[in-house]
Design a protein around this motif. Sequence first.
Motif, PDB file in Angstrom:
ATOM      1  N   ARG A 147       0.855  -1.186   0.000  1.00 56.68           N
ATOM      2  CA  ARG A 147       0.000   0.000   0.000  1.00 56.68           C
ATOM      3  C   ARG A 147       0.894   1.240   0.000  1.00 56.68           C
ATOM      4  N   ASP A 298      -2.340   5.336   5.627  1.00 59.92           N
ATOM      5  CA  ASP A 298      -3.602   5.127   4.914  1.00 59.92           C
ATOM      6  C   ASP A 298      -4.221   6.447   4.467  1.00 59.92           C
ATOM      7  N   GLU A 327       0.920  -5.377   3.367  1.00 60.04           N
ATOM      8  CA  GLU A 327      -0.316  -5.916   3.946  1.00 60.04           C
ATOM      9  C   GLU A 327      -0.489  -7.392   3.597  1.00 60.04           C
ATOM     10  N   TYR A 338      -6.227  -1.569  12.020  1.00 61.82           N
ATOM     11  CA  TYR A 338      -5.928  -2.197  10.729  1.00 61.82           C
ATOM     12  C   TYR A 338      -4.495  -2.718  10.641  1.00 61.82           C
ATOM     13  N   ARG A 453     -10.438   0.722  10.422  1.00 65.43           N
ATOM     14  CA  ARG A 453      -9.393   1.335   9.589  1.00 65.43           C
ATOM     15  C   ARG A 453      -9.720   2.818   9.424  1.00 65.43           C
ATOM     16  N   TYR A 455      -8.709   6.762   8.347  1.00 70.97           N
ATOM     17  CA  TYR A 455      -7.829   7.548   7.471  1.00 70.97           C
ATOM     18  C   TYR A 455      -8.424   8.928   7.231  1.00 70.97           C
ATOM     19  N   GLN A 565     -13.595  -1.356   0.840  1.00 68.20           N
ATOM     20  CA  GLN A 565     -12.627  -0.364   1.273  1.00 68.20           C
ATOM     21  C   GLN A 565     -12.288   0.621   0.158  1.00 68.20           C
TER      22      GLN A 565
END
Length: 569
Positions: A147, A298, A327, A338, A453, A455, A565
């Motif tokens: 990522r 993220d 990940e 996360y 998660r 962000y 996501q």
Amino acid sequence: MTQPELLITQPVGLHGFAIDDSGRSQLAEMLSAGPGNEAAGAILDHVARLGGCYAIVEEPYTDQDYSSDYVNFYASAFKDYSRRTKRNHFFNADVADIFKQSISAQIEALSGCKSYLGFTVVRPIRQSPIGRTILRFPDKIAGHTVRCAARAKFRAHLLGAELHVEGAPFIQQDARVGACAQAAIWMACRPIHERHRRSGWHAVSDITRLATTPTDNELSAALPHGSKGLSPLHIVRALRGMGHQPYCANYGDEDVDGSDASAVADVVEADASATGDPAALEAGLLDTAIPTIVRYLDSALPVILGMANIHHDERDGHAITAVGYVESSAPVRAGDSYDCFVRALVVHDDQHGPYRLLALTADDVAALPADQLLRIDGEPVIAADEVTHIFVPLPPRVVRLGDHADLIAKEVVGKIRDQHLQLGQALKSLPKEAIDTLQAFFDLKDSGQLVFRTYLTTAARYRHHLAAAALPEDVKIRAINRELPHFIWVTEILDRDASPGAPGEPRELLGHTVVNATSAIENDTDLLFAHLPHLDFQRDVNPKDGEGDFRDHFTGVKLGGSYRQRIRS
């Protein structure tokens, strides 16, 4: 009339060659300016993993970053230094035949070339020849998904053709104009400038000037000021001067100003003392620093990592830049954040090269390719052991921290669970199957199966992502049509066992929350929206007079809908 002779005093030369054993040796010699160094080897290894097979050397090349450092230092040095550099371009296809064509045909063939992997600038200084370097971000590492965070699109011009590469900028520290901290700041802030244009362009010498103004007694212990490194306070000062809102968290023994340990470190150390377990300190840092780092990555924000004294010649520790993470498809550790899916951080270390893997724990080392690990004296560096500070270059209007937004999301799910049976008006129209699905969601919460998660994003990007989601139209309308601040924290809620359909694909979500990122007054008035299975929740933080500080609205949703996501592109 006699035509004047055309004089070309400094022609631009292009020299191309295959990256075979001989070509690699030639590049290694150029990037190392003599003896080999680890950063040069890491660059060439990364190019090889990307399939690089052909290189073009462009010289002379005028590099803006080196030109700024040249004006600020090298132009006044007694020794003569060249003001020009070289630039190496890398391709994963043999492009030699392109240069046998006409100029117009060359430009057409090169423009938008899909085989372009990026470039590295070679500075005419032996102690640190590797200048501005942009190489394509890796896609996969040992079966794991990568990522990206500090990624931006950069342009390079070759014979008038415009080439494009997307990656995280890298540079080697030049001890004459800066140290590892300045290089780490440069690597963190350059992609933000390139991607958003909300902060200015700064060379390493500019960063040193901002960090060392005003100069204190600590900086005065070395000349030029800042050449032997920066303290956390100086890093914060530089980030602020560059137009960012710096956030610093301390997980070590001293605060930003050199005083006692921060509250987080105090709590962690107290836990370690109470349990009598030396491993408690490592576990505490893993539970605090790592989830925070992943939240900002993220958010497409690089994170500068202050490390313990992993280099014996660095009195005040070391600074590197986290530009992404690795990940896994399945959880690799306990926890409801996360980072339970994360094996390693992808880091740029000015001494060890770009795209190195910083394993989160010792248990993660075996799952990662040995030749890509960040190592010191042959031993893998472990994030949970070595991270002492983090620095995040936040946008100026963001004042709510990611950790706080994550906590709000977890609290609101618990509060709705506690009162959902009393939400008769919202739930009475729902079929039994929908109510059972909502109850199953709360059961996952109670059993610790939910993962959050969090962000940072903008309202516009949030609306764009939600509009394309497979959600009922009435849910979209309520979420998208409401007034939102420019920056928001989004927390996606998913089942711990939710695996991507294919490696790298987004996981299915069960819900999400939205929190105002431009205010940090009260948790209650900063929570704006929450979507759970067959239920959505809106909070009006500007109610009419006499209705209190906020007013809540619950709406039952008859139709289900799966959505996934947000994966940044």
